[in-house]
Scaffold this motif. Structure first.
Motif, mmCIF file in Angstrom:
data_model
loop_
_atom_site.group_PDB
_atom_site.id
_atom_site.type_symbol
_atom_site.label_atom_id
_atom_site.label_comp_id
_atom_site.label_asym_id
_atom_site.label_seq_id
_atom_site.Cartn_x
_atom_site.Cartn_y
_atom_site.Cartn_z
ATOM 1 N N ALA A 73 0.819 -1.213 0.000
ATOM 2 C CA ALA A 73 0.000 0.000 0.000
ATOM 3 C C ALA A 73 0.851 1.260 0.000
ATOM 4 O O ALA A 73 0.426 2.294 -0.530
ATOM 5 C CB ALA A 73 -0.939 -0.005 1.208
ATOM 6 N N VAL A 74 2.042 1.196 0.566
ATOM 7 C CA VAL A 74 2.923 2.363 0.576
ATOM 8 C C VAL A 74 3.276 2.776 -0.847
ATOM 9 O O VAL A 74 3.270 3.966 -1.197
ATOM 10 C CB VAL A 74 4.197 2.071 1.390
ATOM 11 C CG1 VAL A 74 5.251 3.166 1.185
ATOM 12 C CG2 VAL A 74 3.860 1.940 2.870
ATOM 13 N N PHE A 75 3.566 1.797 -1.702
ATOM 14 C CA PHE A 75 3.951 2.086 -3.082
ATOM 15 C C PHE A 75 2.764 2.548 -3.918
ATOM 16 O O PHE A 75 2.937 3.293 -4.887
ATOM 17 C CB PHE A 75 4.607 0.851 -3.707
ATOM 18 C CG PHE A 75 5.876 0.452 -3.012
ATOM 19 C CD1 PHE A 75 7.090 0.962 -3.431
ATOM 20 C CD2 PHE A 75 5.850 -0.404 -1.924
ATOM 21 C CE1 PHE A 75 8.267 0.611 -2.795
ATOM 22 C CE2 PHE A 75 7.020 -0.763 -1.271
ATOM 23 C CZ PHE A 75 8.237 -0.249 -1.706
ATOM 24 N N GLU A 76 1.583 2.120 -3.534
ATOM 25 C CA GLU A 76 0.383 2.592 -4.216
ATOM 26 C C GLU A 76 0.021 4.004 -3.746
ATOM 27 O O GLU A 76 -0.200 4.912 -4.556
ATOM 28 C CB GLU A 76 -0.789 1.646 -3.957
ATOM 29 C CG GLU A 76 -0.587 0.235 -4.475
ATOM 30 C CD GLU A 76 -0.711 0.126 -5.996
ATOM 31 O OE1 GLU A 76 -1.096 1.117 -6.657
ATOM 32 O OE2 GLU A 76 -0.412 -0.969 -6.530
ATOM 33 N N ASP A 77 -0.032 4.189 -2.443
ATOM 34 C CA ASP A 77 -0.462 5.477 -1.895
ATOM 35 C C ASP A 77 0.531 6.591 -2.195
ATOM 36 O O ASP A 77 0.142 7.749 -2.375
ATOM 37 C CB ASP A 77 -0.647 5.373 -0.376
ATOM 38 C CG ASP A 77 -1.728 4.397 0.033
ATOM 39 O OD1 ASP A 77 -2.527 4.013 -0.848
ATOM 40 O OD2 ASP A 77 -1.769 4.012 1.210
ATOM 41 N N LEU A 78 1.812 6.251 -2.243
ATOM 42 C CA LEU A 78 2.855 7.245 -2.483
ATOM 43 C C LEU A 78 3.442 7.109 -3.891
ATOM 44 O O LEU A 78 4.575 7.524 -4.136
ATOM 45 C CB LEU A 78 3.962 7.112 -1.433
ATOM 46 C CG LEU A 78 3.548 7.415 0.009
ATOM 47 C CD1 LEU A 78 4.722 7.185 0.955
ATOM 48 C CD2 LEU A 78 3.028 8.839 0.144
ATOM 49 N N ALA A 79 2.682 6.537 -4.808
ATOM 50 C CA ALA A 79 3.151 6.421 -6.193
ATOM 51 C C ALA A 79 3.476 7.813 -6.723
ATOM 52 O O ALA A 79 2.689 8.745 -6.605
ATOM 53 C CB ALA A 79 2.091 5.757 -7.061
ATOM 54 N N GLY A 80 4.676 7.934 -7.270
ATOM 55 C CA GLY A 80 5.150 9.231 -7.731
ATOM 56 C C GLY A 80 6.092 9.900 -6.770
ATOM 57 O O GLY A 80 6.744 10.890 -7.115
ATOM 58 N N ARG A 81 6.220 9.308 -5.544
ATOM 59 C CA ARG A 81 7.162 9.871 -4.577
ATOM 60 C C ARG A 81 8.039 8.808 -3.897
ATOM 61 O O ARG A 81 8.786 9.124 -2.986
ATOM 62 C CB ARG A 81 6.435 10.722 -3.538
ATOM 63 C CG ARG A 81 5.995 12.054 -4.144
ATOM 64 C CD ARG A 81 5.508 13.064 -3.147
ATOM 65 N NE ARG A 81 4.238 12.677 -2.567
ATOM 66 C CZ ARG A 81 4.022 12.507 -1.284
ATOM 67 N NH1 ARG A 81 5.003 12.640 -0.410
ATOM 68 N NH2 ARG A 81 2.825 12.174 -0.840
ATOM 69 N N VAL A 82 7.947 7.573 -4.339
ATOM 70 C CA VAL A 82 8.889 6.526 -3.933
ATOM 71 C C VAL A 82 9.684 6.138 -5.169
ATOM 72 O O VAL A 82 9.130 5.634 -6.149
ATOM 73 C CB VAL A 82 8.182 5.292 -3.349
ATOM 74 C CG1 VAL A 82 9.212 4.224 -2.984
ATOM 75 C CG2 VAL A 82 7.358 5.663 -2.129
ATOM 76 N N MET A 83 10.977 6.406 -5.139
ATOM 77 C CA MET A 83 11.844 6.214 -6.305
ATOM 78 C C MET A 83 12.683 4.957 -6.154
ATOM 79 O O MET A 83 13.206 4.664 -5.064
ATOM 80 C CB MET A 83 12.820 7.391 -6.445
ATOM 81 C CG MET A 83 12.195 8.754 -6.505
ATOM 82 S SD MET A 83 13.445 10.034 -6.850
ATOM 83 C CE MET A 83 14.380 10.041 -5.314
ATOM 84 N N TYR A 84 12.832 4.257 -7.261
ATOM 85 C CA TYR A 84 13.790 3.160 -7.295
ATOM 86 C C TYR A 84 15.214 3.713 -7.273
ATOM 87 O O TYR A 84 15.568 4.627 -8.028
ATOM 88 C CB TYR A 84 13.588 2.326 -8.558
ATOM 89 C CG TYR A 84 14.706 1.331 -8.787
ATOM 90 C CD1 TYR A 84 14.822 0.211 -7.976
ATOM 91 C CD2 TYR A 84 15.648 1.539 -9.781
ATOM 92 C CE1 TYR A 84 15.855 -0.686 -8.169
ATOM 93 C CE2 TYR A 84 16.682 0.635 -9.989
ATOM 94 C CZ TYR A 84 16.786 -0.471 -9.166
ATOM 95 O OH TYR A 84 17.809 -1.361 -9.348
ATOM 96 N N GLY A 85 16.027 3.161 -6.385
ATOM 97 C CA GLY A 85 17.450 3.488 -6.329
ATOM 98 C C GLY A 85 18.210 2.261 -5.884
ATOM 99 O O GLY A 85 17.643 1.349 -5.261
ATOM 100 N N SER A 86 19.490 2.214 -6.187
ATOM 101 C CA SER A 86 20.240 0.979 -5.931
ATOM 102 C C SER A 86 21.432 1.131 -4.999
ATOM 103 O O SER A 86 21.895 0.159 -4.422
ATOM 104 C CB SER A 86 20.753 0.407 -7.264
ATOM 105 O OG SER A 86 21.736 1.263 -7.816
ATOM 106 N N ASP A 87 21.987 2.337 -4.859
ATOM 107 C CA ASP A 87 23.260 2.559 -4.164
ATOM 108 C C ASP A 87 24.446 1.999 -4.947
ATOM 109 O O ASP A 87 25.546 1.853 -4.424
ATOM 110 C CB ASP A 87 23.257 1.973 -2.754
ATOM 111 C CG ASP A 87 23.883 2.904 -1.722
ATOM 112 O OD1 ASP A 87 24.237 4.042 -2.078
ATOM 113 O OD2 ASP A 87 24.015 2.499 -0.558
#
Length: 279
Positions: A225-239
């Protein structure tokens, strides 16, 4: 849905001169016992990222001591200008001439700022950094912080939800990302992102399949639900390249989630565009 293995933006990649990168990797080996299978030279890094479907990455430096940020920023902006993939960020140390260093970097083409708060010994709400944030607002540039306590900074006074939230309260107009989903205070950072539209999170390491082993954190503790609710503000990153496991492990857990096509697209592409001010 766009193929999640293609046209990916990796919003958290480190690009630094060879000696500095070697020193950082050496410190991580000494402190955490990590070893690094990925190449650290830019050409080899980019070849490996392309093989994983990455077409763009945010290139992040940080200045662990005063007096090196200006030269480091110049080096990175120049390297990124010669790349079709790299988006340059800049950094500054709190004991530098902060306003001058940051303005020069933005004028040269830096698209944002990066602070590794515990290593740089400057919290997000450190008043020495106010000139940098004022310029970030003026130039509409985002800021990416290592502001969480993971993996070894639980005793650091320079990190934590309270210090990040104080920054957000002072500069609500500046887009700000907390790396690693804010671990080990992930739930608190998620709650803050729900409350403040300027707050972003990135997934690097914390949402990887290797997180339980290397970060002592269960990515499943962050619900879909976090990725759905905050879609557009959770970015994929790898380090990348400073991770002690194969790149594929970074996405394996994310791709196993039951997310909507829109949430996957935002995760791997759209959120980074929003963070960079392109949307």
């Amino acid at each position: 849905m766009t193929d999640p293995f293609s046209d990916v933006t990796d919003a958290h990649v480190h690009l630094m001169p060879e000696r500095l990168m070697a020193a950082i990797r050496g410190a991580l080996t000494d402190e955490a016992g990590w070893t690094f299978p990925a190449p650290a030279a830019q050409r080899e890094m980019e070849r490996a990222l392309r093989a994983q479907g990455v077409t763009r990455y945010v290139a992040l430096p940080y200045a662990h001591k005063p007096g090196i940020a200006r030269e480091l920023n110049e080096w990175l902006v120049e390297r990124c200008a010669a790349s079709e993939m790299a988006v340059p960020f800049a950094t500054v140390h709190g004991d530098d001439d902060v306003r001058a260093v940051v303005r020069e970097a933005f004028e040269a083409g830096a698209r944002g700022l990066k602070f590794q708060c515990p290593v740089q010994r400057c919290a997000p709400d450190d008043p020495r950094l106010d000139p940098a944030y004022e310029l970030a607002a003026e130039y509409d540039r985002p800021v990416l912080f290592h502001a969480g306590t993971a993996p070894m900074f639980e005793d650091s006074p320079h990190v934590g939800l309270d210090r990040f939230e104080a920054f957000v309260d002072s500069y609500p107009e500046v887009r700000a990302c907390c790396a690693h989903m804010g671990t080990y205070e992930a739930s608190g950072f998620v709650d803050l992102a729900r409350e403040a539209e300027s707050v972003f999170l990135d997934t690097c390491v914390a949402m990887s399949a290797a997180a339980p082993e290397y970060l002592d954190f269960d990515p499943a503790s962050v619900p879909d639900a976090v990725f759905e609710d905050l879609a557009g503000r959770v970015m994929y990153g790898s380090d990348y390249p400073n991770v002690p496991y194969p790149y594929e492990d970074e996405r394996a857990h994310l791709l196993s989630r039951d997310l909507s096509p829109e949430a996957f697209d935002a995760l791997f592409r759209g959120a980074a565009a929003n963070f960079l001010g392109e949307a």
